[in-house]
Design a protein around this motif. Structure first.
Motif, PDB file in Angstrom:
ATOM      1  N   THR A 167      -5.283  31.864   8.176  1.00  0.00           N
ATOM      2  CA  THR A 167      -6.601  31.585   8.754  1.00  0.00           C
ATOM      3  C   THR A 167      -6.724  30.143   9.212  1.00  0.00           C
ATOM      4  O   THR A 167      -7.829  29.668   9.460  1.00  0.00           O
ATOM      5  N   ASP A 168      -5.606  29.403   9.313  1.00  0.00           N
ATOM      6  CA  ASP A 168      -5.754  28.005   9.656  1.00  0.00           C
ATOM      7  C   ASP A 168      -5.965  27.813  11.148  1.00  0.00           C
ATOM      8  O   ASP A 168      -5.428  28.544  11.979  1.00  0.00           O
ATOM      9  N   VAL A 169      -6.767  26.828  11.463  1.00  0.00           N
ATOM     10  CA  VAL A 169      -7.057  26.416  12.836  1.00  0.00           C
ATOM     11  C   VAL A 169      -6.901  24.902  12.860  1.00  0.00           C
ATOM     12  O   VAL A 169      -7.385  24.219  11.960  1.00  0.00           O
ATOM     13  N   PRO A 170      -6.233  24.354  13.879  1.00  0.00           N
ATOM     14  CA  PRO A 170      -6.004  22.902  13.890  1.00  0.00           C
ATOM     15  C   PRO A 170      -7.309  22.117  13.883  1.00  0.00           C
ATOM     16  O   PRO A 170      -8.330  22.574  14.408  1.00  0.00           O
ATOM     17  N   PRO A 171      -7.293  20.927  13.292  1.00  0.00           N
ATOM     18  CA  PRO A 171      -8.487  20.076  13.324  1.00  0.00           C
ATOM     19  C   PRO A 171      -8.877  19.746  14.766  1.00  0.00           C
ATOM     20  O   PRO A 171      -8.029  19.682  15.650  1.00  0.00           O
ATOM     21  N   ASP A 172     -10.171  19.567  14.974  1.00  0.00           N
ATOM     22  CA  ASP A 172     -10.646  19.152  16.284  1.00  0.00           C
ATOM     23  C   ASP A 172     -11.377  17.822  16.138  1.00  0.00           C
ATOM     24  O   ASP A 172     -11.438  17.257  15.046  1.00  0.00           O
ATOM     25  N   SER A 173     -11.893  17.327  17.228  1.00  0.00           N
ATOM     26  CA  SER A 173     -12.608  16.043  17.215  1.00  0.00           C
ATOM     27  C   SER A 173     -14.007  16.239  17.767  1.00  0.00           C
ATOM     28  O   SER A 173     -14.291  15.878  18.920  1.00  0.00           O
ATOM     29  N   PRO A 174     -14.888  16.821  16.970  1.00  0.00           N
ATOM     30  CA  PRO A 174     -16.253  17.066  17.458  1.00  0.00           C
ATOM     31  C   PRO A 174     -17.024  15.764  17.622  1.00  0.00           C
ATOM     32  O   PRO A 174     -16.687  14.748  16.997  1.00  0.00           O
ATOM     33  N   PRO A 175     -18.065  15.771  18.442  1.00  0.00           N
ATOM     34  CA  PRO A 175     -18.895  14.568  18.594  1.00  0.00           C
ATOM     35  C   PRO A 175     -19.720  14.311  17.342  1.00  0.00           C
ATOM     36  O   PRO A 175     -19.703  15.096  16.390  1.00  0.00           O
ATOM     37  N   SER A 176     -20.461  13.234  17.354  1.00  0.00           N
ATOM     38  CA  SER A 176     -21.352  12.935  16.230  1.00  0.00           C
ATOM     39  C   SER A 176     -22.342  14.079  16.045  1.00  0.00           C
ATOM     40  O   SER A 176     -22.732  14.737  17.017  1.00  0.00           O
ATOM     41  N   PRO A 177     -22.729  14.366  14.815  1.00  0.00           N
ATOM     42  CA  PRO A 177     -23.666  15.475  14.578  1.00  0.00           C
ATOM     43  C   PRO A 177     -24.961  15.295  15.351  1.00  0.00           C
ATOM     44  O   PRO A 177     -25.451  14.168  15.492  1.00  0.00           O
ATOM     45  N   PRO A 178     -25.527  16.379  15.867  1.00  0.00           N
ATOM     46  CA  PRO A 178     -26.819  16.280  16.556  1.00  0.00           C
ATOM     47  C   PRO A 178     -27.889  15.745  15.606  1.00  0.00           C
ATOM     48  O   PRO A 178     -27.864  16.006  14.400  1.00  0.00           O
ATOM     49  N   ALA A 179     -28.815  15.012  16.149  1.00  0.00           N
ATOM     50  CA  ALA A 179     -29.896  14.463  15.331  1.00  0.00           C
ATOM     51  C   ALA A 179     -30.767  15.585  14.794  1.00  0.00           C
ATOM     52  O   ALA A 179     -31.040  16.571  15.479  1.00  0.00           O
ATOM     53  N   GLY A 180     -31.188  15.442  13.548  1.00  0.00           N
ATOM     54  CA  GLY A 180     -32.164  16.360  12.982  1.00  0.00           C
ATOM     55  C   GLY A 180     -31.626  17.645  12.402  1.00  0.00           C
ATOM     56  O   GLY A 180     -32.408  18.491  11.962  1.00  0.00           O
ATOM     57  N   VAL A 181     -30.300  17.836  12.382  1.00  0.00           N
ATOM     58  CA  VAL A 181     -29.757  19.059  11.781  1.00  0.00           C
ATOM     59  C   VAL A 181     -29.004  18.691  10.508  1.00  0.00           C
ATOM     60  O   VAL A 181     -28.431  17.595  10.406  1.00  0.00           O
ATOM     61  N   PRO A 182     -28.996  19.579   9.506  1.00  0.00           N
ATOM     62  CA  PRO A 182     -28.216  19.312   8.306  1.00  0.00           C
ATOM     63  C   PRO A 182     -26.737  19.141   8.628  1.00  0.00           C
ATOM     64  O   PRO A 182     -26.208  19.787   9.541  1.00  0.00           O
ATOM     65  N   VAL A 183     -26.096  18.272   7.877  1.00  0.00           N
ATOM     66  CA  VAL A 183     -24.663  18.040   8.059  1.00  0.00           C
ATOM     67  C   VAL A 183     -23.940  18.414   6.767  1.00  0.00           C
ATOM     68  O   VAL A 183     -24.345  17.996   5.674  1.00  0.00           O
TER      69      VAL A 183
END
Length: 255
Positions: A150-166
Protein backbone atom coordinates in the motif's frame (compact mmCIF):
# COMPACT_ATOMS: atom_id res chain seq x y z
CA UNK A 1 -34.63 33.71 0.16
CA UNK A 2 -33.03 32.37 3.36
CA UNK A 3 -31.03 29.19 2.64
CA UNK A 4 -31.99 26.03 4.48
CA UNK A 5 -29.59 25.16 7.31
CA UNK A 6 -27.30 22.20 6.76
CA UNK A 7 -29.06 19.03 8.01
CA UNK A 8 -26.33 18.44 10.56
CA UNK A 9 -27.48 21.51 12.51
CA UNK A 10 -30.98 20.08 12.93
CA UNK A 11 -29.91 16.46 13.48
CA UNK A 12 -30.85 15.63 17.08
CA UNK A 13 -28.69 12.50 17.05
CA UNK A 14 -25.42 14.28 16.21
CA UNK A 15 -24.87 15.30 19.84
CA UNK A 16 -25.22 11.69 20.98
CA UNK A 17 -22.82 10.44 18.33
CA UNK A 18 -20.33 13.17 19.16
CA UNK A 19 -20.58 12.28 22.86
CA UNK A 20 -19.37 8.77 22.06
CA UNK A 21 -16.18 10.19 20.53
CA UNK A 22 -15.86 12.81 23.27
CA UNK A 23 -15.69 10.19 26.00
CA UNK A 24 -12.80 8.47 24.20
CA UNK A 25 -12.34 4.88 23.25
CA UNK A 26 -12.10 1.98 25.63
CA UNK A 27 -9.34 -0.34 26.71
CA UNK A 28 -11.21 -3.60 27.03
CA UNK A 29 -8.66 -6.45 26.91
CA UNK A 30 -8.38 -8.34 23.66
CA UNK A 31 -10.39 -11.55 23.44
CA UNK A 32 -8.55 -14.84 23.75
CA UNK A 33 -9.42 -15.76 20.18
CA UNK A 34 -7.42 -13.53 17.79
CA UNK A 35 -10.15 -13.93 15.18
CA UNK A 36 -12.54 -12.08 17.52
CA UNK A 37 -10.40 -8.94 17.70
CA UNK A 38 -12.40 -5.96 16.40
CA UNK A 39 -10.99 -3.67 13.71
CA UNK A 40 -12.15 -1.04 11.24
CA UNK A 41 -10.99 -1.85 7.71
CA UNK A 42 -9.88 1.10 5.57
CA UNK A 43 -9.70 0.45 1.85
CA UNK A 44 -7.35 2.69 -0.12
CA UNK A 45 -7.91 3.07 -3.85
CA UNK A 46 -4.42 2.84 -5.34
CA UNK A 47 -4.59 2.33 -9.12
CA UNK A 48 -1.47 0.80 -10.59
CA UNK A 49 -1.00 3.23 -13.46
CA UNK A 50 -1.94 6.54 -11.83
CA UNK A 51 -1.76 6.40 -8.02
CA UNK A 52 -2.95 9.44 -6.05
CA UNK A 53 -0.69 11.79 -4.12
CA UNK A 54 0.22 10.37 -0.74
CA UNK A 55 -1.01 13.39 1.21
CA UNK A 56 -4.36 13.40 -0.61
CA UNK A 57 -4.80 9.67 0.00
CA UNK A 58 -4.11 10.08 3.72
CA UNK A 59 -6.53 13.00 3.90
CA UNK A 60 -9.20 10.89 2.22
CA UNK A 61 -8.61 8.11 4.78
CA UNK A 62 -8.87 10.56 7.68
CA UNK A 63 -12.07 12.12 6.34
CA UNK A 64 -13.64 8.72 5.65
CA UNK A 65 -12.89 7.54 9.19
CA UNK A 66 -14.41 10.52 11.01
CA UNK A 67 -17.35 10.57 8.60
CA UNK A 68 -18.21 6.97 9.50
CA UNK A 69 -17.70 7.61 13.22
CA UNK A 70 -20.32 10.38 13.13
CA UNK A 71 -22.62 8.85 10.53
CA UNK A 72 -26.30 8.69 11.60
CA UNK A 73 -26.21 4.91 11.17
CA UNK A 74 -23.81 4.48 14.14
CA UNK A 75 -26.32 6.09 16.51
CA UNK A 76 -30.00 5.80 17.38
CA UNK A 77 -32.52 6.73 14.71
CA UNK A 78 -35.29 9.32 15.04
CA UNK A 79 -37.48 6.68 16.67
CA UNK A 80 -34.81 5.91 19.26
CA UNK A 81 -34.10 2.48 17.81
CA UNK A 82 -30.43 1.56 17.23
CA UNK A 83 -29.08 2.39 13.78
CA UNK A 84 -27.87 -0.53 11.64
CA UNK A 85 -24.20 0.16 12.46
CA UNK A 86 -24.59 1.18 16.10
CA UNK A 87 -23.93 -2.15 17.79
CA UNK A 88 -20.73 -3.07 15.89
CA UNK A 89 -19.45 0.50 16.08
CA UNK A 90 -19.93 0.83 19.85
CA UNK A 91 -18.41 -2.60 20.47
CA UNK A 92 -15.32 -1.51 18.51
CA UNK A 93 -15.12 1.93 20.12
CA UNK A 94 -15.30 0.42 23.59
CA UNK A 95 -12.37 -1.88 22.85
CA UNK A 96 -8.79 -1.09 21.87
CA UNK A 97 -9.16 0.89 18.65
CA UNK A 98 -7.70 -0.93 15.68
CA UNK A 99 -7.77 -0.11 12.00
CA UNK A 100 -6.32 -2.14 9.14
CA UNK A 101 -5.67 -0.55 5.74
CA UNK A 102 -5.85 -2.54 2.51
CA UNK A 103 -5.17 -1.73 -1.12
CA UNK A 104 -7.76 -2.05 -3.87
CA UNK A 105 -7.90 -1.25 -7.57
CA UNK A 106 -10.24 -1.90 -10.47
CA UNK A 107 -12.87 -4.53 -9.79
CA UNK A 108 -11.64 -4.91 -6.21
CA UNK A 109 -12.39 -1.26 -5.49
CA UNK A 110 -15.83 -1.53 -7.06
CA UNK A 111 -16.59 -4.62 -4.99
CA UNK A 112 -15.54 -2.83 -1.81
CA UNK A 113 -18.32 -0.30 -2.40
CA UNK A 114 -20.84 -3.08 -1.74
CA UNK A 115 -19.54 -3.63 1.81
CA UNK A 116 -21.14 -1.33 4.44
CA UNK A 117 -19.10 1.79 4.94
CA UNK A 118 -18.37 5.33 3.74
CA UNK A 119 -16.34 6.32 0.68
CA UNK A 120 -14.64 9.69 0.37
CA UNK A 121 -13.41 11.15 -2.91
CA UNK A 122 -10.92 13.90 -2.11
CA UNK A 123 -8.41 15.78 -4.25
CA UNK A 124 -8.05 12.92 -6.71
CA UNK A 125 -7.82 10.24 -4.01
CA UNK A 126 -10.40 7.79 -2.71
CA UNK A 127 -10.68 5.85 0.54
CA UNK A 128 -13.46 3.82 2.11
CA UNK A 129 -13.88 3.27 5.86
CA UNK A 130 -15.88 0.14 6.62
CA UNK A 131 -18.06 -0.74 9.58
CA UNK A 132 -15.85 -2.38 12.23
CA UNK A 133 -16.13 -6.06 13.03
CA UNK A 134 -14.18 -9.18 14.03
CA UNK A 135 -11.07 -9.67 11.91
CA UNK A 136 -11.96 -13.34 11.52
CA UNK A 137 -15.36 -12.54 10.04
CA UNK A 138 -14.18 -10.04 7.44
CA UNK A 139 -16.17 -9.95 4.23
CA UNK A 140 -14.33 -12.04 1.58
CA UNK A 141 -14.39 -9.05 -0.77
CA UNK A 142 -12.19 -7.26 1.75
CA UNK A 143 -10.15 -10.10 3.24
CA UNK A 144 -8.69 -10.92 -0.18
CA UNK A 145 -7.25 -7.41 -0.52
CA UNK A 146 -3.58 -6.90 0.18
CA UNK A 147 -2.49 -5.32 3.44
CA UNK A 148 1.04 -4.91 2.10
CA UNK A 149 1.84 -3.12 -1.10
CA UNK A 150 0.00 0.00 0.00
CA UNK A 151 2.97 2.34 -0.18
CA UNK A 152 2.83 5.54 -2.20
CA UNK A 153 5.90 7.78 -2.61
CA UNK A 154 6.05 10.96 -0.52
CA UNK A 155 4.85 14.11 -2.22
CA UNK A 156 5.45 17.80 -1.59
CA UNK A 157 2.08 19.36 -0.82
CA UNK A 158 1.75 23.12 -0.30
CA UNK A 159 1.26 24.70 3.09
CA UNK A 160 -2.02 23.63 4.73
CA UNK A 161 -5.03 25.77 3.81
CA UNK A 162 -5.94 28.33 6.44
CA UNK A 163 -8.69 27.38 8.85
CA UNK A 164 -8.66 23.59 8.41
CA UNK A 165 -7.42 21.04 10.96
CA UNK A 166 -3.94 19.71 10.30
CA UNK A 167 -2.91 16.15 11.07
CA UNK A 168 0.86 16.25 11.50
CA UNK A 169 2.68 12.96 10.90
CA UNK A 170 6.06 12.12 12.43
CA UNK A 171 7.99 11.51 9.22
CA UNK A 172 10.98 10.06 11.07
CA UNK A 173 8.97 6.89 11.75
CA UNK A 174 8.96 5.95 8.05
CA UNK A 175 5.43 4.54 8.13
CA UNK A 176 3.95 3.00 5.00
CA UNK A 177 0.92 4.78 3.61
CA UNK A 178 -1.26 1.94 4.91
CA UNK A 179 0.02 2.36 8.46
CA UNK A 180 -0.17 6.15 8.21
CA UNK A 181 -3.75 5.93 6.94
CA UNK A 182 -4.77 4.07 10.08
CA UNK A 183 -2.97 6.63 12.24
CA UNK A 184 -4.53 9.71 10.64
CA UNK A 185 -7.87 7.92 10.90
CA UNK A 186 -7.28 7.67 14.65
CA UNK A 187 -6.34 11.33 14.71
CA UNK A 188 -9.45 12.55 12.92
CA UNK A 189 -11.82 10.79 15.31
CA UNK A 190 -9.84 11.90 18.38
CA UNK A 191 -9.88 15.48 17.12
CA UNK A 192 -13.63 15.40 16.50
CA UNK A 193 -14.19 14.12 20.03
CA UNK A 194 -11.95 16.84 21.48
CA UNK A 195 -13.86 19.61 19.70
CA UNK A 196 -16.77 21.39 21.39
CA UNK A 197 -20.06 20.10 20.01
CA UNK A 198 -20.83 23.15 17.88
CA UNK A 199 -17.31 23.17 16.41
CA UNK A 200 -17.74 19.52 15.50
CA UNK A 201 -21.07 20.33 13.85
CA UNK A 202 -19.44 23.03 11.76
CA UNK A 203 -16.62 20.69 10.76
CA UNK A 204 -19.17 18.05 9.79
CA UNK A 205 -21.20 20.54 7.75
CA UNK A 206 -18.05 21.45 5.81
CA UNK A 207 -17.34 17.77 5.03
CA UNK A 208 -14.53 17.32 7.60
CA UNK A 209 -11.82 19.07 5.56
CA UNK A 210 -8.31 18.47 6.87
CA UNK A 211 -4.70 18.52 5.76
CA UNK A 212 -2.11 15.80 6.37
CA UNK A 213 1.49 17.00 6.50
CA UNK A 214 4.80 15.60 7.71
CA UNK A 215 6.34 17.58 10.56
CA UNK A 216 9.98 18.56 10.64
CA UNK A 217 11.81 17.59 13.84
CA UNK A 218 11.60 21.19 15.06
CA UNK A 219 7.91 21.40 14.28
CA UNK A 220 7.35 18.03 15.97
CA UNK A 221 8.86 19.31 19.21
CA UNK A 222 6.50 22.30 19.09
CA UNK A 223 3.54 20.01 18.46
CA UNK A 224 4.36 17.80 21.44
CA UNK A 225 4.38 20.94 23.59
CA UNK A 226 0.89 21.75 22.29
CA UNK A 227 -0.21 18.24 23.27
CA UNK A 228 1.14 18.84 26.77
CA UNK A 229 -0.83 22.07 27.18
CA UNK A 230 -4.02 20.57 25.76
CA UNK A 231 -4.18 22.55 22.51
CA UNK A 232 -3.58 19.49 20.30
CA UNK A 233 -4.33 15.77 20.43
CA UNK A 234 -1.87 12.95 19.87
CA UNK A 235 -2.14 9.40 18.61
CA UNK A 236 -0.04 6.91 20.56
CA UNK A 237 0.38 3.62 18.76
CA UNK A 238 0.12 0.27 20.51
CA UNK A 239 3.10 -0.96 18.52
CA UNK A 240 1.56 -4.01 16.87
CA UNK A 241 3.09 -3.13 13.48
CA UNK A 242 5.90 -0.94 12.12
CA UNK A 243 6.53 1.32 15.13
CA UNK A 244 7.57 0.84 18.75
CA UNK A 245 4.83 0.67 21.40
CA UNK A 246 3.89 4.09 22.73
CA UNK A 247 5.19 5.97 19.69
CA UNK A 248 3.39 9.24 19.01
CA UNK A 249 2.57 8.92 15.32
CA UNK A 250 0.26 11.87 14.60
CA UNK A 251 -0.56 15.16 16.31
CA UNK A 252 -3.81 16.87 15.28
CA UNK A 253 -4.54 20.57 15.66
CA UNK A 254 -7.92 22.13 15.01
CA UNK A 255 -6.28 25.07 13.17
Amino acid sequence: MVPEPHPIFTDPGFAQRHAVLARGYGDRPDPGDPASVLAMPIVLHIPKSDPPDRSSLLEAAAIATVTLCLDPRVGPGPDGEPGPWQEPFLAWNDARIRKVSRRARGAQWRAAQEVPGVTVDHAGAQARALVPGPVGALDPRISRLQIGGTDVPPDSPPSPPAGVPVLWVDGTLGMTVGKAAAQVGHASMLLAGAMPLESARQWAAAGYPCAVREATPARWRELLAHVENGSAVAVKDAGFTEVAPGSVTVVAQAE
